[in-house]
Design an enzyme around this catalytic site. Sequence first.
Site, short mmCIF file in Angstrom:
data_model
loop_
_atom_site.label_atom_id
_atom_site.label_comp_id
_atom_site.label_asym_id
_atom_site.label_seq_id
_atom_site.Cartn_x
_atom_site.Cartn_y
_atom_site.Cartn_z
N ARG A 109 0.92 -1.30 -0.01
CA ARG A 109 0.00 0.03 -0.05
C ARG A 109 0.84 1.35 0.04
O ARG A 109 0.60 2.36 -0.61
CB ARG A 109 -0.88 0.11 1.13
CG ARG A 109 -1.90 -0.82 1.34
CD ARG A 109 -3.11 -0.41 2.27
NE ARG A 109 -2.64 -0.38 3.73
CZ ARG A 109 -2.47 -1.47 4.22
NH1 ARG A 109 -2.79 -2.60 3.95
NH2 ARG A 109 -1.83 -1.08 5.67
N TYR A 148 8.48 -22.58 14.36
CA TYR A 148 8.97 -21.69 14.05
C TYR A 148 9.58 -21.68 12.63
O TYR A 148 9.49 -20.76 11.85
CB TYR A 148 10.08 -21.49 15.13
CG TYR A 148 11.23 -20.43 15.11
CD1 TYR A 148 10.91 -18.92 15.22
CD2 TYR A 148 12.48 -20.49 14.66
CE1 TYR A 148 11.58 -17.87 14.86
CE2 TYR A 148 13.42 -19.30 14.57
CZ TYR A 148 12.91 -18.20 14.60
OH TYR A 148 13.83 -16.98 14.29
P1 NAD Z 1 12.58 -10.99 20.43
O1 NAD Z 1 11.61 -12.03 20.87
O2 NAD Z 1 13.25 -10.46 21.18
O3 NAD Z 1 11.88 -10.04 19.45
C1 NAD Z 1 10.57 -10.32 18.53
C2 NAD Z 1 9.67 -9.15 18.92
O4 NAD Z 1 8.50 -9.47 18.01
C3 NAD Z 1 9.16 -8.98 20.46
O5 NAD Z 1 9.42 -7.69 20.73
C4 NAD Z 1 7.65 -9.46 20.40
O6 NAD Z 1 7.05 -8.62 21.49
C5 NAD Z 1 7.23 -9.22 18.94
N1 NAD Z 1 6.13 -9.91 18.57
C6 NAD Z 1 6.08 -11.13 18.64
N2 NAD Z 1 4.65 -11.60 17.90
C7 NAD Z 1 4.10 -10.29 17.51
C8 NAD Z 1 2.86 -10.08 16.91
N3 NAD Z 1 1.83 -11.07 16.57
N4 NAD Z 1 2.69 -8.72 16.70
C9 NAD Z 1 3.43 -7.71 17.12
N5 NAD Z 1 4.69 -7.84 17.59
C10 NAD Z 1 4.97 -9.24 17.86
O7 NAD Z 1 13.37 -11.69 19.17
P2 NAD Z 1 14.62 -11.49 18.42
O8 NAD Z 1 15.78 -12.33 18.73
O9 NAD Z 1 14.99 -10.01 18.54
O10 NAD Z 1 14.22 -11.90 16.88
C11 NAD Z 1 13.58 -10.61 15.90
C12 NAD Z 1 13.51 -11.23 14.73
O11 NAD Z 1 14.61 -11.63 14.15
C13 NAD Z 1 12.42 -12.53 14.62
O12 NAD Z 1 11.69 -12.43 13.59
C14 NAD Z 1 13.37 -13.60 14.70
O13 NAD Z 1 12.76 -14.74 14.11
C15 NAD Z 1 14.67 -13.22 13.78
N6 NAD Z 1 15.77 -13.71 14.05
C16 NAD Z 1 16.55 -13.62 15.02
C17 NAD Z 1 17.56 -14.37 15.59
C18 NAD Z 1 18.43 -14.09 16.71
O14 NAD Z 1 19.35 -14.57 16.77
N7 NAD Z 1 18.09 -13.17 17.47
C19 NAD Z 1 18.15 -15.01 14.36
C20 NAD Z 1 17.32 -15.37 13.35
C21 NAD Z 1 16.10 -14.99 13.05
#
Ligand code: NAD
Length: 334
Positions: A109, A148
């Site tokens: 959008r 996941y």
């Molecule tokens: P985190 O859990 O600290 O952060 C995830 C955030 O998403 C949180 O603030 C949570 O409240 C929010 N969230 C979850 N479901 C939601 C929803 N339905 N609506 C709105 N907000 C929502 O995790 P992170 O480690 O910061 O990871 C962030 C992203 O990076 C994720 O998508 C994760 O899959 C990806 N990732 C992280 C890593 C890592 O090592 N940290 C590695 C690979 C991928």
Amino acid sequence: MRYQHAVVTGGAGFVGSHLCAELLDRGTAVTCVDDLSTADPRNVTHLEGRPGFTMVEADVREPFDVTPQADLVLHFASPASPADYLRLPVHTLETGSLGTRNALALARRHGARFVLASTSEVYGDPREHPQPETYWGHVNPVGPRSVYDEAKRFGEALTMAEAQANGTDAGIVRLFNTYGSRMRGHDGRAVPTFIRQALAGEPLTVAGDGRQTRSLTYVDDTVRGVLAMAGAAGLRGPVNIGNPDEITMVDLARTVIRLAGSRSTVRYIERPEDDPTVRCPDIALARERLGWEPRVRAAEGLARTIAWFREQEADAAAPARADTAGRDGVPKAA
Ligand code: NAD
């Protein structure tokens, strides 16, 4: 490329909060959309009040919109630690599917560049090592981790379909294990667990025989890689963002003990089902297309992270103490 207004879903989480801070530093206004389901709300308290920062508490599984017009959408909302996604299995699948659909619709959008935070977990327990983006993975579709892994695999497919069918400028980064400040000590991931245990003088709990490997990327490097992908208009990827320095879990535990100056020992515990045996990115594509490679070595990144955990403990013990942290709430690197 400099963006005017970025939407960061999951912006109150560990990686997302660092992204929000870096975008603001680069002069981009940021709307953080987060339901706080796995966030520590203190992750963004240092950003509230900064010009250009807006916090919207919303669940991306429902359609959402922002004002003013956005030119970048970074879709990071998703439980990410095994403890969180095993506790929130349906939420995780819906966030990876419905949430990704809604974030893509927002980008369409607004005519914005879109970047999906995917994961090395799409490679499952890999049979190819290191993992290039061309490897299709080895994932158990009904195992405990599938909520996941399959959510992210579906999110990738949806992102590609959206780009092809509707011309949205969408790309995918596959992040490998990232660590740094603002991880929660009890989120179940290896680095914060080991640091918490080392600082408490407790045994560090290593799964299995500890010979399984991971590649750990310091959060500053991950953020730089994600923003390089954001700036690479037209590049769909997927692109691996990770540090190819592979380390065994037991070596990681010993390194944390040493850097923390702790007397903790190592205790071996049962290995979780479908725990990957090896994990190491091939980053040739990131080097070539994004000019990106990690800069922070494990000893330096772990030392900074341990310093931050110490700071949190000290703050908890003496809440009235003057704030000695850096401007973004992260202690200054030595
Ligand atoms: P985190 O859990 O600290 O952060 C995830 C955030 O998403 C949180 O603030 C949570 O409240 C929010 N969230 C979850 N479901 C939601 C929803 N339905 N609506 C709105 N907000 C929502 O995790 P992170 O480690 O910061 O990871 C962030 C992203 O990076 C994720 O998508 C994760 O899959 C990806 N990732 C992280 C890593 C890592 O090592 N940290 C590695 C690979 C991928």
